[in-house]
Design an enzyme around this catalytic site. Structure first.
Site, PDB file in Angstrom:
ATOM      1  N   HIS A   1       0.928  -1.303  -0.044  1.00  0.00           N
ATOM      2  CA  HIS A   1       0.047   0.078   0.075  1.00  0.00           C
ATOM      3  C   HIS A   1       0.979   1.276   0.184  1.00  0.00           C
ATOM      4  CE1 HIS A   1      -3.884  -1.988   1.845  1.00  0.00           C
ATOM      5  NE2 HIS A   1      -3.189  -2.861   0.950  1.00  0.00           N
TER       6      HIS A   1
ATOM      7  N   GLU B   1       1.023   3.701   1.840  1.00  0.00           N
ATOM      8  CA  GLU B   1       1.645   4.279   3.132  1.00  0.00           C
ATOM      9  C   GLU B   1       2.553   3.195   3.466  1.00  0.00           C
ATOM     10  OE1 GLU B   1      -1.690   3.531   2.161  1.00  0.00           O
ATOM     11  OE2 GLU B   1      -3.084   3.969   3.929  1.00  0.00           O
TER      12      GLU B   1
ATOM     13  N   CYS C   1      -6.120   1.819   5.903  1.00  0.00           N
ATOM     14  CA  CYS C   1      -6.662   0.558   6.059  1.00  0.00           C
ATOM     15  C   CYS C   1      -6.133   0.129   7.779  1.00  0.00           C
ATOM     16  CB  CYS C   1      -6.359  -0.514   5.352  1.00  0.00           C
ATOM     17  SG  CYS C   1      -4.689  -1.088   5.216  1.00  0.00           S
TER      18      CYS C   1
ATOM     19  N   CYS D   1      -2.181  -0.279   7.703  1.00  0.00           N
ATOM     20  CA  CYS D   1      -1.525   0.907   7.296  1.00  0.00           C
ATOM     21  C   CYS D   1      -1.715   1.578   8.882  1.00  0.00           C
ATOM     22  CB  CYS D   1      -1.877   1.509   6.261  1.00  0.00           C
ATOM     23  SG  CYS D   1      -1.783   0.755   4.758  1.00  0.00           S
TER      24      CYS D   1
END
Length: 149
Positions: free
Chosen positions: A53, A55, A83, A86
């Protein structure tokens, strides 16, 4: 101190992710002195890595640059509510502030779902600012998924 948003750069990363066929989420990590340390968009498909992801990618790059597993004083700008995975990484890295655009009612982990930063086992809670460039972030996501249906 005057607030300066880096969400425009996060949106650029989200647009680049969409162009690669990735879910359009972008992130920018900013050091305490205001310098951009890392920028990334989602790369889960490209890297065949469910943890890639935006992040996570900028946190990894920031920790490598700082030669530390912690990033106190750093700011994270991301186009979509992080999420749970993260949000947990953000807490573990001790990031000071998180600025995000669109809320994520389906998969969010900050204001939605498990609310990681509110959990009693959360060791570090960053300051959280939501709704930064939310309309632009939402539009990118809606257009991306409309093209997939």
């Amino acid at each position: 101190m005057v607030f300066r948003s880096y969400m425009d750069q996060a949106l650029e990363e989200a647009q680049a992710a969409a162009a690669r066929g990735e879910v359009p989420v972008g992130a920018v990590l900013v050091s305490p002195d205001g310098g951009v340390v890392a920028r990334a968009g989602n790369r889960t498909r490209e890297l065949s890595d469910p943890t890639a992801h935006a992040e996570i990618l900028v946190i990894r790059a920031g920790c490598a640059a700082a030669r530390s597993e912690r990033l106190p004083g750093y700011d994270l700008y991301v186009t979509l509510e992080p999420c749970p995975m993260c949000a947990t990484a953000i807490s573990a890295a001790r990031i000071a502030r998180v600025y995000y655009g669109a809320a994520d009612p389906k998969s969010g982990g900050v204001a939605q779902g498990p609310r990681i930063f509110s959990h009693p086992q959360c060791h570090h809670v960053p300051e959280v600012y939501d709704g930064i460039s939310a309309r632009e972030s939402e539009t990118l996501l809606k257009e991306f998924f409309a093209g997939r249906r």
